[in-house]
Design a protein around this motif. Structure first.
Motif, PDB file in Angstrom:
ATOM      1  N   PHE A 142       0.866  -1.176   0.000  1.00  0.00           N
ATOM      2  CA  PHE A 142       0.000   0.000   0.000  1.00  0.00           C
ATOM      3  C   PHE A 142       0.904   1.227   0.000  1.00  0.00           C
ATOM      4  O   PHE A 142       1.842   1.323   0.796  1.00  0.00           O
ATOM      5  CB  PHE A 142      -0.902   0.014   1.230  1.00  0.00           C
ATOM      6  N   VAL A 143       0.631   2.176  -0.904  1.00  0.00           N
ATOM      7  CA  VAL A 143       1.456   3.381  -1.028  1.00  0.00           C
ATOM      8  C   VAL A 143       0.585   4.608  -0.811  1.00  0.00           C
ATOM      9  O   VAL A 143      -0.436   4.773  -1.478  1.00  0.00           O
ATOM     10  CB  VAL A 143       2.122   3.458  -2.421  1.00  0.00           C
ATOM     11  N   GLU A 144       1.014   5.452   0.116  1.00  0.00           N
ATOM     12  CA  GLU A 144       0.335   6.735   0.338  1.00  0.00           C
ATOM     13  C   GLU A 144       1.180   7.820  -0.322  1.00  0.00           C
ATOM     14  O   GLU A 144       2.394   7.904  -0.088  1.00  0.00           O
ATOM     15  CB  GLU A 144       0.205   7.011   1.839  1.00  0.00           C
ATOM     16  N   VAL A 145       0.558   8.628  -1.168  1.00  0.00           N
ATOM     17  CA  VAL A 145       1.291   9.683  -1.871  1.00  0.00           C
ATOM     18  C   VAL A 145       0.838  11.018  -1.300  1.00  0.00           C
ATOM     19  O   VAL A 145      -0.295  11.441  -1.514  1.00  0.00           O
ATOM     20  CB  VAL A 145       1.045   9.632  -3.395  1.00  0.00           C
ATOM     21  N   LYS A 146       1.740  11.685  -0.557  1.00  0.00           N
ATOM     22  CA  LYS A 146       1.397  12.935   0.116  1.00  0.00           C
ATOM     23  C   LYS A 146       1.801  14.126  -0.745  1.00  0.00           C
ATOM     24  O   LYS A 146       2.882  14.155  -1.306  1.00  0.00           O
ATOM     25  CB  LYS A 146       2.089  13.013   1.468  1.00  0.00           C
ATOM     26  N   GLY A 147       0.908  15.095  -0.838  1.00  0.00           N
ATOM     27  CA  GLY A 147       1.178  16.291  -1.633  1.00  0.00           C
ATOM     28  C   GLY A 147       0.061  16.537  -2.630  1.00  0.00           C
ATOM     29  O   GLY A 147      -0.952  15.837  -2.647  1.00  0.00           O
ATOM     30  N   ASN A 148       0.247  17.553  -3.470  1.00  0.00           N
ATOM     31  CA  ASN A 148      -0.761  17.908  -4.475  1.00  0.00           C
ATOM     32  C   ASN A 148      -0.613  17.018  -5.699  1.00  0.00           C
ATOM     33  O   ASN A 148      -0.103  17.433  -6.743  1.00  0.00           O
ATOM     34  CB  ASN A 148      -0.633  19.385  -4.861  1.00  0.00           C
ATOM     35  N   VAL A 149      -1.053  15.783  -5.543  1.00  0.00           N
ATOM     36  CA  VAL A 149      -0.918  14.790  -6.611  1.00  0.00           C
ATOM     37  C   VAL A 149      -2.295  14.318  -7.051  1.00  0.00           C
ATOM     38  O   VAL A 149      -3.280  14.458  -6.332  1.00  0.00           O
ATOM     39  CB  VAL A 149      -0.070  13.588  -6.140  1.00  0.00           C
ATOM     40  N   ALA A 150      -2.346  13.734  -8.234  1.00  0.00           N
ATOM     41  CA  ALA A 150      -3.622  13.275  -8.783  1.00  0.00           C
ATOM     42  C   ALA A 150      -4.182  12.085  -8.003  1.00  0.00           C
ATOM     43  O   ALA A 150      -5.385  11.978  -7.801  1.00  0.00           O
ATOM     44  CB  ALA A 150      -3.460  12.916 -10.251  1.00  0.00           C
ATOM     45  N   SER A 151      -3.300  11.164  -7.593  1.00  0.00           N
ATOM     46  CA  SER A 151      -3.740   9.961  -6.895  1.00  0.00           C
ATOM     47  C   SER A 151      -3.044   9.862  -5.534  1.00  0.00           C
ATOM     48  O   SER A 151      -1.849   9.557  -5.478  1.00  0.00           O
ATOM     49  CB  SER A 151      -3.430   8.715  -7.734  1.00  0.00           C
ATOM     50  N   PRO A 152      -3.764  10.107  -4.431  1.00  0.00           N
ATOM     51  CA  PRO A 152      -3.127  10.094  -3.117  1.00  0.00           C
ATOM     52  C   PRO A 152      -2.907   8.715  -2.509  1.00  0.00           C
ATOM     53  O   PRO A 152      -2.323   8.608  -1.429  1.00  0.00           O
ATOM     54  CB  PRO A 152      -4.092  10.906  -2.256  1.00  0.00           C
ATOM     55  N   ALA A 153      -3.346   7.652  -3.175  1.00  0.00           N
ATOM     56  CA  ALA A 153      -3.126   6.300  -2.646  1.00  0.00           C
ATOM     57  C   ALA A 153      -3.188   5.282  -3.777  1.00  0.00           C
ATOM     58  O   ALA A 153      -4.010   5.397  -4.680  1.00  0.00           O
ATOM     59  CB  ALA A 153      -4.170   5.963  -1.580  1.00  0.00           C
ATOM     60  N   GLN A 154      -2.280   4.293  -3.700  1.00  0.00           N
ATOM     61  CA  GLN A 154      -2.253   3.193  -4.667  1.00  0.00           C
ATOM     62  C   GLN A 154      -1.877   1.910  -3.939  1.00  0.00           C
ATOM     63  O   GLN A 154      -1.303   1.965  -2.854  1.00  0.00           O
ATOM     64  CB  GLN A 154      -1.214   3.455  -5.761  1.00  0.00           C
ATOM     65  N   PHE A 155      -2.201   0.794  -4.563  1.00  0.00           N
ATOM     66  CA  PHE A 155      -1.803  -0.481  -3.975  1.00  0.00           C
ATOM     67  C   PHE A 155      -1.737  -1.549  -5.060  1.00  0.00           C
ATOM     68  O   PHE A 155      -2.242  -1.373  -6.170  1.00  0.00           O
ATOM     69  CB  PHE A 155      -2.790  -0.923  -2.880  1.00  0.00           C
ATOM     70  N   TYR A 156      -1.091  -2.654  -4.703  1.00  0.00           N
ATOM     71  CA  TYR A 156      -1.179  -3.862  -5.521  1.00  0.00           C
ATOM     72  C   TYR A 156      -1.156  -5.061  -4.592  1.00  0.00           C
ATOM     73  O   TYR A 156      -0.574  -5.009  -3.493  1.00  0.00           O
ATOM     74  CB  TYR A 156      -0.054  -3.944  -6.560  1.00  0.00           C
ATOM     75  N   VAL A 157      -1.817  -6.129  -5.003  1.00  0.00           N
ATOM     76  CA  VAL A 157      -1.773  -7.401  -4.273  1.00  0.00           C
ATOM     77  C   VAL A 157      -1.729  -8.527  -5.293  1.00  0.00           C
ATOM     78  O   VAL A 157      -2.223  -8.394  -6.409  1.00  0.00           O
ATOM     79  CB  VAL A 157      -2.987  -7.593  -3.331  1.00  0.00           C
ATOM     80  N   THR A 158      -1.127  -9.640  -4.894  1.00  0.00           N
ATOM     81  CA  THR A 158      -0.979 -10.783  -5.787  1.00  0.00           C
ATOM     82  C   THR A 158      -0.791 -12.058  -4.975  1.00  0.00           C
ATOM     83  O   THR A 158      -0.426 -11.992  -3.797  1.00  0.00           O
ATOM     84  CB  THR A 158       0.237 -10.577  -6.714  1.00  0.00           C
ATOM     85  N   ASP A 159      -1.056 -13.194  -5.610  1.00  0.00           N
ATOM     86  CA  ASP A 159      -0.683 -14.471  -4.988  1.00  0.00           C
ATOM     87  C   ASP A 159       0.613 -14.984  -5.609  1.00  0.00           C
ATOM     88  O   ASP A 159       1.060 -16.089  -5.291  1.00  0.00           O
ATOM     89  CB  ASP A 159      -1.803 -15.501  -5.133  1.00  0.00           C
ATOM     90  N   SER A 160       1.189 -14.203  -6.524  1.00  0.00           N
ATOM     91  CA  SER A 160       2.459 -14.487  -7.204  1.00  0.00           C
ATOM     92  C   SER A 160       2.374 -15.593  -8.248  1.00  0.00           C
ATOM     93  O   SER A 160       3.372 -15.921  -8.875  1.00  0.00           O
ATOM     94  CB  SER A 160       3.568 -14.834  -6.192  1.00  0.00           C
ATOM     95  N   VAL A 161       1.200 -16.201  -8.435  1.00  0.00           N
ATOM     96  CA  VAL A 161       1.067 -17.321  -9.373  1.00  0.00           C
ATOM     97  C   VAL A 161      -0.032 -17.068 -10.403  1.00  0.00           C
ATOM     98  O   VAL A 161       0.193 -17.167 -11.609  1.00  0.00           O
ATOM     99  CB  VAL A 161       0.778 -18.643  -8.620  1.00  0.00           C
ATOM    100  N   ASN A 162      -1.220 -16.744  -9.916  1.00  0.00           N
ATOM    101  CA  ASN A 162      -2.377 -16.619 -10.814  1.00  0.00           C
ATOM    102  C   ASN A 162      -3.008 -15.229 -10.871  1.00  0.00           C
ATOM    103  O   ASN A 162      -3.569 -14.855 -11.905  1.00  0.00           O
ATOM    104  CB  ASN A 162      -3.472 -17.610 -10.393  1.00  0.00           C
ATOM    105  N   HIS A 163      -2.950 -14.501  -9.787  1.00  0.00           N
ATOM    106  CA  HIS A 163      -3.739 -13.273  -9.676  1.00  0.00           C
ATOM    107  C   HIS A 163      -2.876 -12.051  -9.401  1.00  0.00           C
ATOM    108  O   HIS A 163      -1.938 -12.112  -8.606  1.00  0.00           O
ATOM    109  CB  HIS A 163      -4.761 -13.405  -8.537  1.00  0.00           C
ATOM    110  N   PHE A 164      -3.241 -10.922 -10.027  1.00  0.00           N
ATOM    111  CA  PHE A 164      -2.561  -9.653  -9.760  1.00  0.00           C
ATOM    112  C   PHE A 164      -3.603  -8.534  -9.836  1.00  0.00           C
ATOM    113  O   PHE A 164      -4.312  -8.390 -10.825  1.00  0.00           O
ATOM    114  CB  PHE A 164      -1.462  -9.387 -10.789  1.00  0.00           C
ATOM    115  N   LEU A 165      -3.707  -7.749  -8.745  1.00  0.00           N
ATOM    116  CA  LEU A 165      -4.703  -6.686  -8.663  1.00  0.00           C
ATOM    117  C   LEU A 165      -4.021  -5.388  -8.262  1.00  0.00           C
ATOM    118  O   LEU A 165      -3.249  -5.348  -7.298  1.00  0.00           O
ATOM    119  CB  LEU A 165      -5.773  -7.040  -7.624  1.00  0.00           C
ATOM    120  N   THR A 166      -4.294  -4.316  -9.010  1.00  0.00           N
ATOM    121  CA  THR A 166      -3.798  -2.989  -8.645  1.00  0.00           C
ATOM    122  C   THR A 166      -4.990  -2.076  -8.392  1.00  0.00           C
ATOM    123  O   THR A 166      -6.093  -2.306  -8.890  1.00  0.00           O
ATOM    124  CB  THR A 166      -2.938  -2.364  -9.750  1.00  0.00           C
ATOM    125  N   GLY A 167      -4.760  -1.021  -7.614  1.00  0.00           N
ATOM    126  CA  GLY A 167      -5.809  -0.061  -7.338  1.00  0.00           C
ATOM    127  C   GLY A 167      -5.235   1.322  -7.113  1.00  0.00           C
ATOM    128  O   GLY A 167      -4.084   1.477  -6.691  1.00  0.00           O
TER     129      GLY A 167
END
Length: 201
Positions: A142-167
């Protein structure tokens, strides 16, 4: 009998008034800072999202619109937009199948990193928090981006084999860190809850 003011009297009065006027102008002028509304959001109520994707998760009932969008990718992919009309924000989710291919995993991880790096020029700080759930095989960040940015938070999760999800989180407004901070903090909790409740299918 009415006495007319003399020249000396008028001069003395003018000098005294002038002195007081000059004395009252002392000190530095400090402009009033811009104020922002105090926003109190309701306590989050989470329910399982009813969507046809290869994973399940819980979302806040304030996300009153969940829209599926098409995503072009080399492997099976899905896009979901969790819209919060009252907060004027959206959490954008993108799912990509890894298909047990290390090259796909490396590519998706690289893309997630690049997305965060795009915000470095305008960000004041970018704290990153690793996430590990061994029981459900959910690993990510989970990444928090502080400041005057377009996206103040992003993340990714995976099981390393079949699934990969970003947000990523976006607001329908010009980036102003101070004004969106309360809503950003509220929705960042929703993102963390989403990550914590993911189960792969």
């Amino acid at each position: 009998m009415i006495l007319k003011p003399t020249f000396n009297f008028l001069l003395k009065t003018s000098l005294i008034l002038g002195f007081f006027m000059l004395a009252s102008c002392g000190g530095d002028y400090v402009p009033k800072p811009k104020g922002y509304l105090r926003l109190d959001y309701p306590r989050a109520k989470y329910i399982e999202a009813k969507v046809d994707v290869p994973f399940s998760f819980e979302t806040n009932t304030l996300a009153t619109k969940i829209n599926s969008v098409s995503v072009e990718a080399a492997t099976k992919s899905y896009g979901l937009n969790l819209e919060y009309p009252t907060l004027k924000g959206t959490i954008f989710l993108t799912y990509k199948a890894i298909e047990n291919d290390e090259k796909n995993l490396a590519s998706y991880l690289r893309d997630a990193r690049k997305f965060t790096e795009k915000h470095m020029a305008k960000a004041d700080e970018i704290p990153e928090y690793p996430y590990i759930n061994e029981e459900n095989k959910v690993y990510g960040s989970f990444v928090e981006v502080k400041g005057n940015v377009a996206s103040p938070a992003q993340f990714y999760v995976t099981d390393s084999v079949n699934h990969f999800l970003t947000g990523s989180l976006y607001f329908y407004a010009r980036p102003n860190y101070d004004s969106i901070l309360p809503a950003a903090n509220y929705l960042q909790k929703d993102i963390r809850h989403l990550m914590e409740t993911i189960q792969w299918k």
